[in-house]
Design a protein around this motif. Structure first.
Motif, short mmCIF file in Angstrom:
data_model
loop_
_atom_site.label_atom_id
_atom_site.label_comp_id
_atom_site.label_asym_id
_atom_site.label_seq_id
_atom_site.Cartn_x
_atom_site.Cartn_y
_atom_site.Cartn_z
N ARG A 100 0.86 -1.19 0.00
CA ARG A 100 0.00 0.00 0.00
C ARG A 100 0.89 1.24 0.00
O ARG A 100 1.87 1.30 0.72
CB ARG A 100 -0.90 0.00 1.22
CG ARG A 100 -1.98 -1.06 1.15
CD ARG A 100 -3.05 -0.76 2.19
NE ARG A 100 -4.15 -1.67 2.10
CZ ARG A 100 -5.27 -1.41 1.42
NH1 ARG A 100 -5.41 -0.27 0.82
NH2 ARG A 100 -6.24 -2.29 1.39
N ASP B 196 -0.60 4.43 0.25
CA ASP B 196 -1.46 5.53 0.66
C ASP B 196 -1.47 5.73 2.16
O ASP B 196 -2.52 5.96 2.74
CB ASP B 196 -2.87 5.31 0.13
CG ASP B 196 -3.39 3.93 0.50
OD1 ASP B 196 -2.68 3.19 1.20
OD2 ASP B 196 -4.51 3.60 0.10
N ARG C 170 -4.52 7.42 4.38
CA ARG C 170 -5.24 6.66 5.39
C ARG C 170 -5.22 7.39 6.73
O ARG C 170 -6.20 7.36 7.48
CB ARG C 170 -4.65 5.26 5.52
CG ARG C 170 -5.00 4.40 4.32
CD ARG C 170 -4.69 2.97 4.51
NE ARG C 170 -3.29 2.77 4.90
CZ ARG C 170 -2.80 1.62 5.30
NH1 ARG C 170 -3.56 0.56 5.36
NH2 ARG C 170 -1.53 1.51 5.62
N THR D 139 -7.75 10.08 6.52
CA THR D 139 -9.07 9.49 6.64
C THR D 139 -9.44 9.26 8.10
O THR D 139 -10.54 9.61 8.54
CB THR D 139 -9.11 8.14 5.88
OG1 THR D 139 -8.86 8.41 4.50
CG2 THR D 139 -10.43 7.45 6.04
N ILE D 140 -8.51 8.70 8.86
CA ILE D 140 -8.76 8.44 10.28
C ILE D 140 -8.97 9.75 11.03
O ILE D 140 -9.87 9.86 11.87
CB ILE D 140 -7.60 7.62 10.88
CG1 ILE D 140 -7.61 6.21 10.28
CG2 ILE D 140 -7.71 7.56 12.39
CD1 ILE D 140 -6.37 5.41 10.60
N GLU E 225 -11.18 7.57 2.00
CA GLU E 225 -10.95 6.13 2.16
C GLU E 225 -11.28 5.37 0.88
O GLU E 225 -10.55 4.47 0.47
CB GLU E 225 -11.79 5.60 3.32
CG GLU E 225 -11.55 4.16 3.64
CD GLU E 225 -12.38 3.71 4.84
OE1 GLU E 225 -12.04 2.66 5.40
OE2 GLU E 225 -13.36 4.39 5.19
N ALA F 120 -8.51 5.96 -1.65
CA ALA F 120 -7.33 5.16 -1.34
C ALA F 120 -7.54 3.71 -1.72
O ALA F 120 -6.64 3.06 -2.28
CB ALA F 120 -7.00 5.27 0.15
N GLU F 121 -8.72 3.17 -1.44
CA GLU F 121 -9.00 1.77 -1.78
C GLU F 121 -9.06 1.58 -3.29
O GLU F 121 -8.59 0.57 -3.81
CB GLU F 121 -10.30 1.34 -1.12
CG GLU F 121 -10.55 -0.13 -1.18
CD GLU F 121 -9.50 -0.95 -0.43
OE1 GLU F 121 -9.28 -2.10 -0.84
OE2 GLU F 121 -8.89 -0.45 0.52
N TYR G 185 -5.55 1.43 -4.60
CA TYR G 185 -4.91 0.16 -4.28
C TYR G 185 -5.42 -0.96 -5.18
O TYR G 185 -4.64 -1.75 -5.71
CB TYR G 185 -5.16 -0.18 -2.81
CG TYR G 185 -4.63 -1.54 -2.42
CD1 TYR G 185 -3.26 -1.77 -2.33
CD2 TYR G 185 -5.49 -2.60 -2.18
CE1 TYR G 185 -2.76 -3.01 -1.99
CE2 TYR G 185 -5.01 -3.85 -1.83
CZ TYR G 185 -3.65 -4.05 -1.74
OH TYR G 185 -3.16 -5.28 -1.43
#
Length: 134
Positions: free
Chosen positions: A5, A7, A11, A14-15, A77, A80-81, A84
């Motif tokens: 990953r 990103d 991430r 995002t959190i 998020e 990012a997914e 990926y």
């Protein structure tokens, strides 16, 4: 697949957005409830039945800001997914291309495959099968 990953910062962002959204929601609801119930001594506002209606405005603002921050975090998020998954797909396509070029994957033969058109018949000497469920 063994695709790392890339990103990490996204991430973390995002959190941070999602945690900040929950903090804003809690502060908005608690602050609004305090203004509704005990604000006669703290803050001037519109009173109906002994409750300050400015508290309702604070609760609504907290809910709207929560939704905005949480949706922003969820969008980051998802981005990012998606990035990926795109890299995993690219890696898989590269591996498939290498396999085809090296001859590991053979194309299907040109001969047609003959499939049975009916189920095989039971010989008459065998007794019939029992009905299902017995």
């Amino acid at each position: 697949m063994n695709v790392p990953r890339k990103d990490g910062v996204l991430r973390i962002v995002t959190i941070v957005y999602k945690v900040l959204a929950w903090i804003v929601l809690v502060v908005g609801v608690v602050g609004g409830l305090i203004l509704l119930v005990a604000a006669q001594q703290i803050f001037a506002g519109i009173y109906i039945g002994g409750m300050n209606l400015i508290g309702l405005v604070v609760i609504v603002i907290g809910l709207v800001n929560f939704a905005s921050l949480f949706i922003t975090g969820a969008t980051a998020e998802a981005a990012a997914e998606a990035e990926y998954v795109a890299r995993v797909n690219q890696d898989m396509l590269e591996q498939l291309t290498r396999m085809i070029k090296s001859g590991e994957v053979k194309p299907a033969s040109a001969e047609p495959v003959s499939l049975p058109t009916t189920a095989p018949a039971r010989p008459a000497s065998e007794p019939p099968l029992p009905p299902p469920g017995n």
